[in-house]
Design a protein around this motif. Structure first.
Motif, short mmCIF file in Angstrom:
data_model
loop_
_atom_site.label_atom_id
_atom_site.label_comp_id
_atom_site.label_asym_id
_atom_site.label_seq_id
_atom_site.Cartn_x
_atom_site.Cartn_y
_atom_site.Cartn_z
N GLU A 31 -52.51 87.36 4.41
CA GLU A 31 -51.43 87.59 5.35
C GLU A 31 -50.56 86.35 5.54
O GLU A 31 -49.35 86.38 5.36
CB GLU A 31 -52.00 88.04 6.70
N PHE A 32 -51.19 85.22 5.91
CA PHE A 32 -50.33 84.07 6.24
C PHE A 32 -49.73 83.43 4.99
O PHE A 32 -48.66 82.81 5.07
CB PHE A 32 -51.05 83.06 7.13
N PHE A 33 -50.37 83.58 3.83
CA PHE A 33 -49.76 83.04 2.62
C PHE A 33 -48.52 83.82 2.21
O PHE A 33 -47.67 83.30 1.48
CB PHE A 33 -50.77 82.96 1.48
N TRP A 34 -48.42 85.07 2.64
CA TRP A 34 -47.17 85.81 2.45
C TRP A 34 -46.03 85.03 3.10
O TRP A 34 -44.95 84.86 2.50
CB TRP A 34 -47.27 87.20 3.05
N ALA A 35 -46.27 84.49 4.27
CA ALA A 35 -45.24 83.73 4.96
C ALA A 35 -45.08 82.33 4.38
O ALA A 35 -43.95 81.89 4.09
CB ALA A 35 -45.61 83.63 6.45
N SER A 67 -46.82 87.10 -2.20
CA SER A 67 -45.72 86.14 -2.10
C SER A 67 -45.15 85.80 -3.47
O SER A 67 -43.94 85.60 -3.61
CB SER A 67 -46.18 84.87 -1.36
N ALA A 68 -46.01 85.74 -4.50
CA ALA A 68 -45.49 85.51 -5.86
C ALA A 68 -44.57 86.65 -6.28
O ALA A 68 -43.52 86.42 -6.91
CB ALA A 68 -46.65 85.36 -6.84
N ILE A 69 -44.94 87.88 -5.93
CA ILE A 69 -44.09 89.04 -6.24
C ILE A 69 -42.79 88.96 -5.45
O ILE A 69 -41.70 89.21 -5.99
CB ILE A 69 -44.85 90.35 -5.96
#
Length: 784
Positions: A369-373, A748-750
């Motif tokens: 979740e937080f790595f998305w941000a 996040s890479a996507i």
């Protein structure tokens, strides 16, 4: 390394699972067993005015009916806030209100339909940010009176804040003042379902003598025993928990769920065993899910591209109960800036009650979740500065000598995130720019491509005193059985443990058997199989048990061979004299004790015992978050290439390269399988998955008809797992865990690749085709 370490050994249980002979709770039946069904709330927040169970109790075949007012027990992992059945009021749509045990599921369901409940609907709160405002309805009015793990968690009475984790390092205001650029963004992610192949199942019998037997599809028999003991105030010795084969967990089968209810129904039914198996709709609606997140990040950066300061606030949608959610908020706090060297940081992580289904552990434990941000923010910053996202990361990543946000010094053996990123970027073809002709060609064909990168880290989130143990005992033929109470629910750890034992004992792998069923009465203690900790801790316990067994073998052989123990060696299932290898005893000769020709015997059945406890961990300062929270860090990076249909917004993932510093690969094919599976699960979070609610809090997609997970058709065209090996000094043969990590930062890479393709920033998950299509319509040009 040796004969078995690093080899691709097929999973030991493959034959049993493929042929259907592996026994799961769903397959089990006990004599006289009853079947249970649950009545759930249609409202997200309502007072229970009255429950009438009289019709249900009179139905033939019904043996027990329960409502919350009959059960004086409270449940909770770190904060004790939950009733077995709702009592007084319901806090989410789908919460269990009543339960029936009957001679068949059909009769139980008929009885459930006969129960009448009168509700008084209350105002509800569904947004974690709004839930902490002063006028928000309180989900738990009695929060201030609940027991909780003091010194570790920090609930705020008279609010909806179940835990507030604070981290402070350096001088944030000074850092922002010295920054050339300040970038601020908000990112969101919805709640997500675990979706294991096997739904939750349990059989419990509360015998008249006070003993409770439990057969459950859980991730830890000892955690179930301990939580049951605390909830019912019953000695641990009177609770017997068995975990057979488990069909997937992903964190959703950690802790306890249906076990207390099944036990209470059994008690009311006079001790007859009671079986509860969650239906798929209940798996979504009643069983806990992954928490949602609203993340706000403000970053100050120098002209040269160094991160000068960062202010982060995480609002976790914990749903109606704390469960693992407060620990997720804590873990995301102490690791929530990512693997970056940041001198000045202020981070607040709030675990917030809402009237949604409650959150629990899920693969990645908050890091997905937080790595998305965090990793979307890093790309946005790089773009703002006109710096390549790869170069910007390399300039700011943790390296040996760096100090983490909790004050831990990074050392040469900690792991190398920079090496992971370098390898991922090279493999994905990072830096290769499209020619003008290629760009025009893509636009004409209506399918544009883009590349994205992202890094990650994660360490086991566990108590400072967590431990594992293992027992290795000889069989008469010189083979061994390993008993441990960590649970292999599909990750393949038992195979890796067998490899470790075979390597240390210097014996054929086929003579090493790991006992599959975990049993609190007969197995050694293990805390839980969560947090990617089992290979490191269980592996060390197995090594220590094997060394203990070797020591015992040498003691017996020393007497028989009349040689000091120090001059004995082992190999090829023999204990021999180092300078005279022809003088030896076989393992089989000493396994049960050695017998001399005259009938005298020495030794006895040999049993090796091993244990391992996390070393050096500390609680974190409640005001600054400083301390040593983590046993080991696994670092990684992803490189992604996507293709997007401009007309439909459809995303096709052409390639994902995933690189992890695992310390040492124990079993290559298992590591590759973990990475591939985790990547596909990460794709699900990125593109499809998310709970959808009506305005009054009803979950609208509580089945696979409407809740979409990746299928075989959605697997990326190419997934390439790669490994860096920086040995973990305290890991088994240098290894560290990689179970959860492949799922982290895939989203996040996507997201970064989509910007590269379209020039569009997506800030909210999931990145559905519709969301991309709408963003394309709002943009004047595509691919510019």
């Amino acid at each position: 390394m040796g004969k078995y370490i690093g080899e691709s050994i097929p999973r030991m249980e493959s034959f049993e699972k493929v042929t259907g002979t592996a026994r799961y709770v769903h397959d089990m039946a006990l004599p006289g067993m009853l079947y249970a069904r649950i009545l759930t709330s249609p409202h997200a927040h309502a007072r229970i005015v009255n429950i009438d169970v009289s019709k249900a109790e009179k139905l033939p075949g019904v043996k027990a009916v329960l409502v919350g007012s009959e059960l004086p027990y409270k449940l909770g992992l770190y904060l004790v806030d939950k009733d077995i059945l709702a009592k007084g009021k319901v806090r989410y749509q789908g919460e269990a209100v009543a339960a029936v045990a009957a001679v068949s599921e059909e009769v139980a369901q008929e009885a459930i339909d006969l129960i009448d409940v009168e509700y008084d609907v209350l105002p509800a709160v569904f947004d974690p940010v709004k839930a902490i405002e002063g006028d928000a309805p309180l989900v738990h009015e009695d929060l201030g009176s609940y027991d909780y793990m003091k010194g570790v968690f920090h609930p705020v009475p008279n609010t909806n804040i179940a835990n507030h984790f604070k981290l402070r390092k350096g001088d944030v205001e000074k850092g922002f003042k010295g920054s050339q650029h300040i970038i601020e963004n908000q990112f969101t992610m919805p709640q997500v379902g675990h979706s294991p192949m096997e739904t939750h199942g349990v059989i419990a019998e509360w015998l008249p003598g006070g003993r409770i037997n439990i057969y459950t599809s859980a991730q830890s028999p000892f955690a179930v025993r301990n939580l049951m003991s605390v909830a019912f105030n019953i000695p641990h010795s009177k609770i017997h928990v068995v975990v057979p084969y488990v069909g997937g967990g992903f964190g959703g089968k950690a802790g306890i769920h249906l076990e207390p209810l099944a036990a209470c129904l059994s008690k009311k039914a006079g001790g007859r065993p009671v079986k509860i198996v969650a239906r798929r709709e209940e798996e979504f609606n009643t069983i806990p899910c992954r928490q949602g997140l609203v993340a706000r990040i403000k970053t100050g950066v120098s002209k040269e591209g160094r991160i000068m300061a960062q202010e982060i606030t995480y609002y976790w949608d914990a749903g109606a109960y704390a469960d693992y959610g407060v620990n997720i908020g804590r873990a995301s706090g102490y690791s929530g800036a990512g693997p970056y060297d940041i001198e000045n940081i202020k981070l607040d992580s709030y675990t917030v009650y809402t009237n949604h289904p409650f959150g629990t552990a899920y693969r990645g434990f908050g890091h997905v979740e937080f790595f998305w941000a965090v990793e979307r923010q890093m790309d946005i910053i790089a773009r703002e500065l006109g710096i390549d996202p790869y170069e910007f990361r390399m300039k700011n990543l943790l390296k040996p000598g760096s100090i983490t946000i909790t004050g831990e010094k990074i050392r040469e053996n900690t792991g190398r995130v920079d090496k992971c990123l370098k390898m991922a970027a090279e493999e994905i073809g990072w830096g290769k720019k499209k020619t003008e002709a290629e760009r025009i060609k893509e636009l004409k064909e209506g399918r544009v491509t883009g590349r994205g990168i992202a890094v990650l880290h994660k360490a086991p989130a566990m108590p400072t005193f967590t431990s594992s143990s293992a027992v290795i005992k000889f069989n008469e033929d010189g083979s061994v059985n390993i008993t441990t109470s960590g649970v292999d629910y599909g990750q393949g750890t038992y195979t890796a443990l067998a490899q470790i034992a075979a390597e240390v004992l210097k014996m054929p792998l086929e003579k090493v058997n790991v006992v599959w069923e975990s049993d609190t009465d007969t197995g050694p203690y293990d805390w839980q199989t969560v947090a990617s900790r089992f290979l490191l801790m269980g592996g060390n316990a197995v090594i220590n048990a094997a060394l203990d067994l070797i020591e015992q073998m040498k003691e017996v052989a020393s007497a028989v061979l009349r040689a000091p123990k120090e001059e004995l060696e082992i190999g090829d299932e023999k204990i021999y004299i180092r300078h005279n290898p022809d003088e030896f005893l076989t393992y089989r000769q000493v396994a049960m004790g050695y017998c001399y020709p005259n009938g005298n015997a020495i030794g006895g059945p040999l049993i090796g015992r091993g244990k391992y406890i996390a070393q050096g961990l500390t609680n974190l300062d409640p005001e600054t978050g400083q301390g040593l929270p983590a046993l080991d860090w696994t670092y990684g990076a992803h490189g992604v290439e996507v293709e997007i249909d401009i007309k439909t917004g459809e995303i096709n993932i052409k390639k994902i390269v995933s690189v992890f510093d695992v310390g040492k690969v124990i079993n290559r094919i298992l590591c590759e399988g973990q990475v591939t599976g985790g990547v596909v699960q990460g794709v699900g979070t990125a593109l499809y998955e998310g709970y959808v609610y009506s305005p009054d809090g009803r979950l609208l997609n509580n089945s696979f008809t409407d809740y979409k997970i990746p299928t075989a058709m959605d697997i990326p065209e190419k997934v390439k797992p790669l490994f860096v090996e920086t040995p973990q000094l305290d890991g088994p043969f240098g290894a560290r865990g990689v179970a959860e990590h492949p799922m982290i930062s895939v989203n996040s890479a996507i997201g970064n690749a989509i910007y590269d393709a379209l020039g569009i920033d997506i800030m909210d998950l999931p990145i559905t085709s519709e969301r991309v299509w709408r963003a394309i319509q709002d943009k004047k040009t595509v691919g510019s």
